[in-house]
Design a protein around this motif. Structure first.
Motif, PDB file in Angstrom:
ATOM      1  N   ILE A  22       0.869  -1.177   0.000  1.00  0.00           N
ATOM      2  CA  ILE A  22       0.000   0.000   0.000  1.00  0.00           C
ATOM      3  C   ILE A  22       0.905   1.226   0.000  1.00  0.00           C
ATOM      4  CG2 ILE A  22      -1.862   1.223   1.182  1.00  0.00           C
ATOM      5  CD1 ILE A  22      -2.428  -1.536   2.613  1.00  0.00           C
ATOM      6  N   LEU A  23       0.790   2.003  -1.050  1.00  0.00           N
ATOM      7  CA  LEU A  23       1.594   3.222  -1.187  1.00  0.00           C
ATOM      8  C   LEU A  23       0.774   4.427  -0.746  1.00  0.00           C
ATOM      9  CD1 LEU A  23       3.167   2.328  -4.594  1.00  0.00           C
ATOM     10  CD2 LEU A  23       4.470   2.867  -2.543  1.00  0.00           C
ATOM     11  N   ARG A  44       8.702   1.557 -13.450  1.00  0.00           N
ATOM     12  CA  ARG A  44       9.159   0.431 -12.634  1.00  0.00           C
ATOM     13  C   ARG A  44       7.988  -0.463 -12.229  1.00  0.00           C
ATOM     14  NH1 ARG A  44      10.556  -0.574  -7.051  1.00  0.00           N
ATOM     15  NH2 ARG A  44      12.512  -1.752  -6.906  1.00  0.00           N
ATOM     16  N   MET A  45       6.889   0.138 -11.813  1.00  0.00           N
ATOM     17  CA  MET A  45       5.722  -0.658 -11.399  1.00  0.00           C
ATOM     18  C   MET A  45       5.161  -1.458 -12.574  1.00  0.00           C
ATOM     19  SD  MET A  45       5.413  -0.157  -8.142  1.00  0.00           S
ATOM     20  CE  MET A  45       3.754  -0.487  -7.561  1.00  0.00           C
ATOM     21  N   VAL A  46       5.090  -0.859 -13.755  1.00  0.00           N
ATOM     22  CA  VAL A  46       4.593  -1.569 -14.932  1.00  0.00           C
ATOM     23  C   VAL A  46       5.559  -2.691 -15.314  1.00  0.00           C
ATOM     24  CG1 VAL A  46       4.047  -1.318 -17.399  1.00  0.00           C
ATOM     25  CG2 VAL A  46       3.186   0.356 -15.743  1.00  0.00           C
ATOM     26  N   GLY A  84      13.215   0.185  -2.955  1.00  0.00           N
ATOM     27  CA  GLY A  84      14.000   0.687  -4.072  1.00  0.00           C
ATOM     28  C   GLY A  84      13.212   1.524  -5.057  1.00  0.00           C
ATOM     29  N   ASP A  85      11.945   1.746  -4.794  1.00  0.00           N
ATOM     30  CA  ASP A  85      11.103   2.539  -5.692  1.00  0.00           C
ATOM     31  C   ASP A  85      11.554   3.997  -5.703  1.00  0.00           C
ATOM     32  OD1 ASP A  85       8.288   2.622  -7.147  1.00  0.00           O
ATOM     33  OD2 ASP A  85       8.472   4.415  -5.902  1.00  0.00           O
ATOM     34  N   PRO A  86      11.626   4.618  -6.876  1.00  0.00           N
ATOM     35  CA  PRO A  86      12.076   6.012  -6.951  1.00  0.00           C
ATOM     36  C   PRO A  86      11.251   6.970  -6.087  1.00  0.00           C
ATOM     37  CG  PRO A  86      11.997   5.051  -9.142  1.00  0.00           C
ATOM     38  CD  PRO A  86      11.384   4.050  -8.205  1.00  0.00           C
ATOM     39  N   CYS A  87       9.938   6.818  -6.066  1.00  0.00           N
ATOM     40  CA  CYS A  87       9.103   7.720  -5.255  1.00  0.00           C
ATOM     41  C   CYS A  87       9.287   7.467  -3.767  1.00  0.00           C
ATOM     42  CB  CYS A  87       7.633   7.576  -5.642  1.00  0.00           C
ATOM     43  SG  CYS A  87       7.182   8.460  -7.153  1.00  0.00           S
ATOM     44  N   ARG A  94       5.372   6.677   0.745  1.00  0.00           N
ATOM     45  CA  ARG A  94       5.866   5.699   1.708  1.00  0.00           C
ATOM     46  C   ARG A  94       5.063   4.435   1.478  1.00  0.00           C
ATOM     47  NH1 ARG A  94       2.317   5.331   5.812  1.00  0.00           N
ATOM     48  NH2 ARG A  94       0.892   7.071   6.101  1.00  0.00           N
ATOM     49  N   CYS A  95       5.667   3.313   1.792  1.00  0.00           N
ATOM     50  CA  CYS A  95       5.029   2.046   1.463  1.00  0.00           C
ATOM     51  C   CYS A  95       4.942   1.161   2.693  1.00  0.00           C
ATOM     52  CB  CYS A  95       5.829   1.326   0.373  1.00  0.00           C
ATOM     53  SG  CYS A  95       5.060  -0.210  -0.174  1.00  0.00           S
TER      54      CYS A  95
END
Length: 110
Positions: A22-23, A44-46, A84-87, A94-95
């Motif tokens: 959950i972002l 990245r998500m795609v 490691g996600d750019p956002c 935040r995740c």
């Protein structure tokens, strides 16, 4: 529709482990260059979806929640991937990751 105990037990027997990510929008959501960072996040998500790491990808239209992904990897690995996600790295998001169970073959209606 009435559901029997046997139907519940039969479905439960097919459950497999997944992770749900959950972002949430973070404190730096609107920093300079945010659009470029968000585009890299989307790319990245795609790619993770195309690789089968993300089974279901749901961007969310909200001022607080950015998206939800059901991931095919254990929660610890999912948390590492999302770290490691750019956002996430830019504190734009935040995740939180939780282990969950799902039913193979479930799908969003077309």
């Amino acid at each position: 529709m009435s559901v029997t105990d046997e139907q519940i037990q039969a479905l439960a027997a097919t459950a497999k482990p997944y992770s749900i990510a959950i972002l949430h929008w973070g404190p730096r959501r609107t920093v300079d260059g945010a659009d470029a960072v968000e585009l890299e996040h989307q790319r990245r998500m795609v790619a993770l979806r195309a690789d089968g790491v993300i089974a279901v990808l749901c961007p969310v239209v909200s001022d607080t929640v950015a998206g939800v992904a059901i991931m095919t990897v254990p929660a610890e690995e999912a948390a590492e991937i999302m770290a490691g996600d750019p956002c996430v790295q830019a504190e734009m998001m935040r995740c939180e990751v939780h282990p969950c169970h799902g039913f193979p073959g479930d799908a969003l209606p077309g």
